[in-house]
Each structure stands twice: as C-alpha cells, then as structure tokens.
Motif scaffolding. Structure first.
Motif, PDB file in Angstrom:
ATOM      1  N   HIS A 254       0.822  -1.212   0.000  1.00  0.00           N
ATOM      2  CA  HIS A 254       0.000   0.000   0.000  1.00  0.00           C
ATOM      3  C   HIS A 254       0.857   1.263   0.000  1.00  0.00           C
ATOM      4  O   HIS A 254       0.401   2.333  -0.417  1.00  0.00           O
ATOM      5  N   PHE A 255       2.085   1.162   0.473  1.00  0.00           N
ATOM      6  CA  PHE A 255       2.973   2.327   0.528  1.00  0.00           C
ATOM      7  C   PHE A 255       3.755   2.539  -0.764  1.00  0.00           C
ATOM      8  O   PHE A 255       4.610   3.419  -0.824  1.00  0.00           O
ATOM      9  N   SER A 256       3.491   1.750  -1.794  1.00  0.00           N
ATOM     10  CA  SER A 256       4.387   1.706  -2.951  1.00  0.00           C
ATOM     11  C   SER A 256       4.569   3.053  -3.641  1.00  0.00           C
ATOM     12  O   SER A 256       5.691   3.416  -4.028  1.00  0.00           O
ATOM     13  N   TRP A 257       3.484   3.812  -3.845  1.00  0.00           N
ATOM     14  CA  TRP A 257       3.639   5.124  -4.492  1.00  0.00           C
ATOM     15  C   TRP A 257       4.579   6.007  -3.665  1.00  0.00           C
ATOM     16  O   TRP A 257       5.431   6.713  -4.218  1.00  0.00           O
ATOM     17  N   ILE A 258       4.418   5.971  -2.361  1.00  0.00           N
ATOM     18  CA  ILE A 258       5.214   6.833  -1.476  1.00  0.00           C
ATOM     19  C   ILE A 258       6.672   6.368  -1.452  1.00  0.00           C
ATOM     20  O   ILE A 258       7.597   7.177  -1.597  1.00  0.00           O
ATOM     21  N   THR A 259       6.881   5.067  -1.254  1.00  0.00           N
ATOM     22  CA  THR A 259       8.253   4.570  -1.133  1.00  0.00           C
ATOM     23  C   THR A 259       9.019   4.708  -2.454  1.00  0.00           C
ATOM     24  O   THR A 259      10.222   4.990  -2.444  1.00  0.00           O
ATOM     25  N   GLU A 260       8.331   4.535  -3.578  1.00  0.00           N
ATOM     26  CA  GLU A 260       9.000   4.694  -4.871  1.00  0.00           C
ATOM     27  C   GLU A 260       9.473   6.127  -5.064  1.00  0.00           C
ATOM     28  O   GLU A 260      10.582   6.368  -5.546  1.00  0.00           O
ATOM     29  N   LYS A 261       8.639   7.076  -4.676  1.00  0.00           N
ATOM     30  CA  LYS A 261       9.009   8.485  -4.816  1.00  0.00           C
ATOM     31  C   LYS A 261      10.205   8.830  -3.919  1.00  0.00           C
ATOM     32  O   LYS A 261      11.154   9.482  -4.356  1.00  0.00           O
ATOM     33  N   ILE A 262      10.146   8.384  -2.666  1.00  0.00           N
ATOM     34  CA  ILE A 262      11.222   8.696  -1.725  1.00  0.00           C
ATOM     35  C   ILE A 262      12.527   8.031  -2.147  1.00  0.00           C
ATOM     36  O   ILE A 262      13.603   8.651  -2.114  1.00  0.00           O
ATOM     37  N   ALA A 263      12.463   6.775  -2.566  1.00  0.00           N
ATOM     38  CA  ALA A 263      13.675   6.070  -2.991  1.00  0.00           C
ATOM     39  C   ALA A 263      14.261   6.694  -4.251  1.00  0.00           C
ATOM     40  O   ALA A 263      15.494   6.745  -4.419  1.00  0.00           O
ATOM     41  N   ARG A 264      13.390   7.197  -5.122  1.00  0.00           N
ATOM     42  CA  ARG A 264      13.854   7.756  -6.392  1.00  0.00           C
ATOM     43  C   ARG A 264      14.389   9.178  -6.245  1.00  0.00           C
ATOM     44  O   ARG A 264      15.340   9.573  -6.933  1.00  0.00           O
ATOM     45  N   GLU A 265      13.812   9.966  -5.337  1.00  0.00           N
ATOM     46  CA  GLU A 265      14.112  11.398  -5.296  1.00  0.00           C
ATOM     47  C   GLU A 265      14.876  11.846  -4.056  1.00  0.00           C
ATOM     48  O   GLU A 265      15.123  13.039  -3.878  1.00  0.00           O
ATOM     49  N   SER A 266      15.242  10.933  -3.168  1.00  0.00           N
ATOM     50  CA  SER A 266      16.010  11.319  -1.980  1.00  0.00           C
ATOM     51  C   SER A 266      17.068  10.265  -1.700  1.00  0.00           C
ATOM     52  O   SER A 266      17.074   9.187  -2.300  1.00  0.00           O
ATOM     53  N   GLY A 267      17.951  10.568  -0.768  1.00  0.00           N
ATOM     54  CA  GLY A 267      18.985   9.610  -0.414  1.00  0.00           C
ATOM     55  C   GLY A 267      18.619   8.728   0.759  1.00  0.00           C
ATOM     56  O   GLY A 267      19.452   7.958   1.255  1.00  0.00           O
ATOM     57  N   HIS A 268      17.363   8.832   1.223  1.00  0.00           N
ATOM     58  CA  HIS A 268      16.934   8.054   2.379  1.00  0.00           C
ATOM     59  C   HIS A 268      16.802   6.571   2.057  1.00  0.00           C
ATOM     60  O   HIS A 268      16.324   6.199   0.987  1.00  0.00           O
ATOM     61  N   GLY A 269      17.198   5.733   3.005  1.00  0.00           N
ATOM     62  CA  GLY A 269      16.897   4.321   2.904  1.00  0.00           C
ATOM     63  C   GLY A 269      15.435   4.072   3.258  1.00  0.00           C
ATOM     64  O   GLY A 269      14.803   4.874   3.945  1.00  0.00           O
ATOM     65  N   VAL A 270      14.888   2.959   2.778  1.00  0.00           N
ATOM     66  CA  VAL A 270      13.474   2.624   2.987  1.00  0.00           C
ATOM     67  C   VAL A 270      13.359   1.158   3.381  1.00  0.00           C
ATOM     68  O   VAL A 270      13.990   0.290   2.765  1.00  0.00           O
ATOM     69  N   VAL A 271      12.562   0.892   4.410  1.00  0.00           N
ATOM     70  CA  VAL A 271      12.255  -0.477   4.816  1.00  0.00           C
ATOM     71  C   VAL A 271      10.745  -0.626   4.904  1.00  0.00           C
ATOM     72  O   VAL A 271      10.074   0.196   5.538  1.00  0.00           O
ATOM     73  N   THR A 272      10.193  -1.628   4.244  1.00  0.00           N
ATOM     74  CA  THR A 272       8.798  -2.015   4.426  1.00  0.00           C
ATOM     75  C   THR A 272       8.783  -3.457   4.921  1.00  0.00           C
ATOM     76  O   THR A 272       9.722  -4.220   4.662  1.00  0.00           O
ATOM     77  N   TYR A 273       7.730  -3.825   5.616  1.00  0.00           N
ATOM     78  CA  TYR A 273       7.666  -5.197   6.124  1.00  0.00           C
ATOM     79  C   TYR A 273       6.211  -5.599   6.338  1.00  0.00           C
ATOM     80  O   TYR A 273       5.312  -4.762   6.350  1.00  0.00           O
TER      81      TYR A 273
END
Length: 344
Positions: A79-98
């Motif tokens: 459900h977070f895919s739109w958000i996590t894709e944007k953050i991973a693509r446009e920032s240097g932040h790491g992302v974890v979903t589980y």
C-alpha cells in the motif's frame, strides 16, 4: 417424488466436487504467491519467534535516516508503494517495508496470547536487526501503524529521529468517536465472516476492488492474492481483538515523545468525524517542546485509503515527508561540535 432422477444428484455431486477442487487449487496458488515475497525480500525472527518478511533499500546517503513503514490493520506493505517509490527515487533516504506477523510472507509463531505490545516488539526488533546501527530511523505509520510507531518510540530511544503519522489511530478513539465505536462492531463481524468464507475456499469468488487498480501495476496481483488468502484476515482479526480491548480500556493523556513528528490527516476523515482532527492534534502536541520539529497537515480531498493508494495523493504525501525531513535536518538538527566551539 416418483419422477425424481437420481442421476441429477450424482452429476450435481460431481460438479460440486470439481468446484471445490478448483477452489482448493486456486487457494493454494494464492497462498504460494502470498508467501513467496519479492525477489529481494529478507527475513528476520523476532524475540517472540515471529518470522518477519521485509524489503529494504539502503539509499544513496548513509548520513540520512532510514524510513521504516508500518502498515495499518488488514493492509499490506505494498500500500505504501507510491510513497516509497518516490522517496527512494528522489532522496537519499533508505526505505524499509515489512509485513507484520501473519501478513504476506511473515509467519506468526508466538506462543503467547496476542497483545499490541507484541507487534511493537517485532517492529523494534526489525529496526535493530535490519537498519545499520550508525543510522537514525523515521517510522512512518498509517492508521494502526501510527499507533504502533508511537508505542515503539520509547524502546528505540535516541535511534528514533521522528515519526510520520498518516491518518493515524489514537488509543482513545473508540471511547471518544461515536462513528469509530459503531464501526468497531461491524468490523469484528466482517472479519469473522471473511475468515470463515476464505477458509471454505470462497476466495475464488472475490472481485477485485476498485482501489486495487489505483496501486502501481506491478503490485496489484500480489496484493489481491493477499486479500483472497485467509491468513491476512486471521491476522487482522487477532489484531482487532487486541485493539478493541486495549483502546476501550485507555484512559489518561498521551505521554510525551522525544522525536520530531509530521501528522498528516485525510480531509474526508476529519470532515466526516471532527473528533479525529482533535485526536490527531493531540498526537502532534505530545511531540512538541525540546526543540523538536512538529508539523500538522490536512491533505485536501484524500480519504483514509486514497492517502496511500491514490497516485496523486500518495505522491503528495511522499513530497511532504521529504520536505519535512529536509526542514528537520537543516533547521532543527543539533549543532555540530565545530559549530558549538565556534560559538564559544
């Protein structure tokens, strides 16, 4: 009856057996699809023996905190895919979903009676086991996930940079909101019905919901497989029983949380039930003080689910999260040793 043809009964029995067989095959295929995870999925066993399936991207900048996303009740990490894709693509932040225990490819193996504290412990164990020790963490929780993130703050201590609440639950909502209290009874009934139906092999009859088609195309089949698998609803039923018991017993004031906070409310949520806005404001207030960055936003037009599943709304949520983290880093970060020495 004299003209009854017993061959019709026999043929009917064969057809029913064939239908049951097809339903069983479909259920097995959905279960396999649900459990397999993504090609890059990892697994971690928590202190309760639960096996958690997670996905991780480290990001380009190891100086930035890692965002850990916590899904809501009977919701998926996709459900977070739109958000996590944007953050991973446009920032240097790491992302974890589980996936919480019992969801997707995560296994519920605890031998104790379930309480929300177990899911909080699992979240803390995931952070400690997956996120590098030299990196801070920002928890991003939707609905019940926001409440789990709030409860995890004390255990994470100085590792916690901040919490982002997305239309978050409040532990007093079943007592203060008439709408939430009424919906609670219907939800318990619906969860029981879905578990029984899916265990009977009726998942093959479920239609694809409209919101599913709003998710990124590569997620849709995987999410639908989870929703037609009884395990998700069994996990939701287990969690909801604990939510009802603990939320209805809540009394008092929310304790202060020593972390930055971004509180995003869906406009349709707070328009339909103004008490929700008051509770979201209380969540923001428990973070204020001590030089912490606290911001509240009502996202115009969004509802509780489209905040994540609608590409336009979710993209805006991702933008707001990144802007909030940038503001936190540039304006609210503690002074460096060099800056302290220069000021002396």
């Amino acid at each position: 009856m004299a003209d009854r043809d017993d061959r019709v009964v026999a043929v009917g029995a064969v057809l029913l057996a064939a239908a049951a067989s097809l339903a069983g095959v479909a259920a097995v295929q959905r279960r396999m699809r649900t459990l397999e995870g993504w090609p890059h999925s990892g697994h971690l066993t928590s202190r309760h023996g639960n096996e958690l399936q997670y996905e991780q991207s480290e990001g380009d900048d190891p100086a930035l905190p890692v965002l850990v996303f916590v899904n809501g009740l009977v919701s998926t990490s996709e459900h977070f895919s739109w958000i996590t894709e944007k953050i991973a693509r446009e920032s240097g932040h790491g992302v974890v979903t589980y996936a919480r225990a019992g969801y997707a490819g995560s296994r519920y193996r605890s031998a104790s009676a379930y309480r929300l504290a177990e899911s909080v412990d699992d979240l803390v164990d995931l952070v400690r086991g997956v996120v590098p020790t030299n990196r801070k963490v920002v928890l991003v929780g939707h609905s019940l996930g926001g409440e789990l993130a709030r409860r995890a703050a004390a255990d994470l201590g100085e590792r916690l940079e901040g919490i982002v609440y997305l239309d978050s639950s409040h532990p007093d909502e079943l007592n203060r909101s008439h709408q939430q209290s009424e919906a609670a009874e219907r939800l318990a009934t619906a969860l029981n019905t879905l578990v029984r139906s899916l265990n009977a092999g009726l998942g093959i009859l479920m239609a694809r919901p409209d919101w599913l088609e709003a998710l990124p195309a590569n997620c849709r089949d995987r999410v639908f497989a989870q929703y037609t698998d009884a395990r998700l609803w069994q996990a939701g039923r287990r969690e909801w029983a604990a939510v009802e018991q603990e939320f209805r017993a809540f009394g008092g004031k929310l304790p202060a949380v020593d972390a930055h906070a971004l509180v995003i409310s869906a406009q349709q949520t707070v328009d339909r039930d103004p008490e929700q806005l008051l509770m979201h404001n209380e969540i923001a207030e428990m973070h204020r003080g001590g030089g912490r960055h606290v911001k509240s936003v009502v996202l115009e037009g969004a509802d509780h689910d489209s905040l994540l599943t609608g590409a336009r709304f979710a993209t805006e949520v991702g933008r707001r999260i990144m802007a909030f983290l940038d503001e936190t880093r540039t304006t609210f970060a503690p002074p460096t040793r060099a800056a302290q020495e220069a000021g002396q």
